[in-house]
Design an enzyme around this catalytic site. Sequence first.
Site, mmCIF file in Angstrom:
data_model
loop_
_atom_site.group_PDB
_atom_site.id
_atom_site.type_symbol
_atom_site.label_atom_id
_atom_site.label_comp_id
_atom_site.label_asym_id
_atom_site.label_seq_id
_atom_site.Cartn_x
_atom_site.Cartn_y
_atom_site.Cartn_z
ATOM 1 N N LYS B 112 18.844 87.148 40.080
ATOM 2 C CA LYS B 112 19.679 86.850 41.248
ATOM 3 C C LYS B 112 20.330 88.150 41.678
ATOM 4 O O LYS B 112 21.142 88.716 40.944
ATOM 5 C CB LYS B 112 20.750 85.820 40.883
ATOM 6 C CG LYS B 112 21.837 85.681 41.943
ATOM 7 C CD LYS B 112 22.927 84.709 41.516
ATOM 8 C CE LYS B 112 24.181 84.880 42.361
ATOM 9 N NZ LYS B 112 25.247 83.939 41.974
ATOM 10 N N GLY B 173 33.822 81.381 44.007
ATOM 11 C CA GLY B 173 34.969 80.898 43.244
ATOM 12 C C GLY B 173 36.107 80.351 44.080
ATOM 13 O O GLY B 173 37.134 79.954 43.546
ATOM 14 N N ALA B 199 27.617 79.616 45.713
ATOM 15 C CA ALA B 199 28.968 80.153 45.869
ATOM 16 C C ALA B 199 29.848 79.325 46.800
ATOM 17 O O ALA B 199 29.423 78.895 47.871
ATOM 18 C CB ALA B 199 28.960 81.602 46.355
ATOM 19 N N GLY B 200 31.071 79.136 46.358
ATOM 20 C CA GLY B 200 32.111 78.565 47.188
ATOM 21 C C GLY B 200 32.231 77.048 47.155
ATOM 22 O O GLY B 200 33.188 76.493 47.681
ATOM 23 N N ASN B 221 29.068 77.304 39.564
ATOM 24 C CA ASN B 221 29.644 77.751 38.305
ATOM 25 C C ASN B 221 31.117 77.345 38.235
ATOM 26 O O ASN B 221 31.495 76.409 37.545
ATOM 27 C CB ASN B 221 29.477 79.261 38.135
ATOM 28 C CG ASN B 221 29.845 79.772 36.728
ATOM 29 O OD1 ASN B 221 29.364 80.806 36.302
ATOM 30 N ND2 ASN B 221 30.687 79.062 35.980
ATOM 31 N N THR B 222 31.932 78.020 39.047
ATOM 32 C CA THR B 222 33.370 77.781 38.979
ATOM 33 C C THR B 222 33.763 76.306 39.184
ATOM 34 O O THR B 222 34.604 75.803 38.425
ATOM 35 C CB THR B 222 34.092 78.686 39.990
ATOM 36 O OG1 THR B 222 33.662 80.038 39.780
ATOM 37 C CG2 THR B 222 35.596 78.616 39.807
#
Lengths: 289, 321
Positions: B112, B173, B199-200, B221-222
């Site tokens: 990535k 995040g 993301a986000g 992830n987050t």
Amino acid sequence: MRSLNDCKLYVITGENYHKGRDLLEVMEAAIRGGADIVQLRDKDAAGPELLEKARALRELTRRLGALFIVNDHPEIALAAEADGVHLGQEDLPIEAARALVGPDRLIGISTHSIGQARAAERAGADYIGVGPVYPTGTKPGRPAVGTGYVAEAAEEIRIPFFAIGGIHPGNAEEVLAAGARRLCAVSAVVGSPDPAAVCRELRALIERAQLSAPLPRTGGGRLAKTVVVNGRAETTDADTLQELAASFRFGEKLVVAERNGEVVPRADWTSTPVGEGDRIEFVHFVGGG
Amino acid sequence: MNTLNEIAADRNSTDVLTIGGTKLRSRFFLGTGRYPSPAVMLQALEASGAQVVTFAVRRVNLEEVEDDSILRHLTERKDLIYLPNTSGAGNADEAVRIARLARGAGLGHWVKVEISAHPYTLLPDPVETLRATERLANEGFVVLPYVSDDPILCKRLEEAGAAAVMPGGSPIGTGLGILNPYHLGLIAEEASVPVIVDAGLGSAADAAQAMELGADGILANTPVAKAQDPVAMARAMRLALEAGRLSRLAGRIPRKRYATASSEPEGRLFGVPASGGPFEAGARGEKAADDADAKGGAAHRPAAGPGGGEGFAAHAGGRSR
């Protein structure tokens, strides 16, 4: 006063090699040519005569900025205010000489084997002579120890050592290649019609050897080198990437290595040399998105 | 009659995402950072059903060699696909270096590309990302670049050899969700490589939205790792992803300004609503909206774009990546 550590070329007097020429004249030429430590050795002179020579050499060396050592005679060294005394294996033990000359004067000793060198280092010698590397007329009857002992001393001995015995500009490179960084010469210098020229030659050889291998050595006798590991300068004696990695104890961790920007597969770690100035990265995976 | 589960199972058996020649059994890509503990991370991974897991490459801490290496906890899962990221790279050269290091671990050749160019937003540098993608693709990597939600850039990356594109919903995040559904919809519509929204995302709703917009998968992830209950959130996002995918394939109704009764008006017991007043105009308005929809227009949908309205109807089921 010059420090012993800075001394590279040690010249010992040998008046029988320059009959008809004055001791001070020859030694001055040697110092001007690059000798930075001078020893008075005169097995024939008695007390008062020896002291007189010692005082004259003291004055000369002080004037020219060289160290001055007296062979065999701590009391003469003291009386002439020499920088130190040099002992043979059959002379006064180092401890006894130390008691006489005090903590500040240098004590050197001739050694002919690594065992003697270790003992001298342990006993508090400031430097040792390592030799005779080649057969020499100065010490008739003593068998040459060869460059093998020079290499051993280079590996192991931490105090300065001067390779000695039959060394002249024609064979000095061989001695330096064995690991010597300091040389001592007698007949090649004082027996030469041009002592200064011989000293210049020897000094040039020493300096060239230092340029080509300027690295300090660590206790294990390997070449110590400074490498940058993960952005931090580290001194290591590891010869290969495998040895370097082992010093960090990565264990089972999956670690990837890069040397100077190139990934090194783990299988190649043992065959990948680590050299001065190398930039090594050891990376692994951490949590991330 | 099929139950919803059976429909879903049937859909899933044929609706397979393929990236870089590898058929994936899950469209959920899970990040491995910031979990309360490795054990929670492993449980969340299990709950997510994810097959592709992401990592970062970092220097080993030479002071404390006992520090935890994430892979130690995953080695038992033989079916995982490792997707190391190039986080920490500021340009293409650094990203390529990190990618090569990651490949040196012998855990595959997916990468990535992540080249952040701003300290607060961590937004990706489009130019360097494009460069890195091209170089890494040429070196045989399966390259999944994390990029801004720019349809043109995503197309360029595809041309440069990206195996998939990973536009961000919002900065890493932040949990702000999908800030520009219009762009994401366009990207999904235009792309001929899989689109993984990365993301986000903040919660399950965002995962469902991404899939409804036409994404082929999501990377989170987050929102999982930092949820009050990461394991539950992993499961929630997995279900939302499946729901969103199914919803996308099912084809949603067009958005309309006014109501349409669910039952036929014939046979109703009481009279029609009084004519005149606002409803009179409304009745005409509804007619107009229906006409507009029939023509594929969007007369009364101020914010709907390709992903927000008729795009679904037009494209639902049209692609299966």
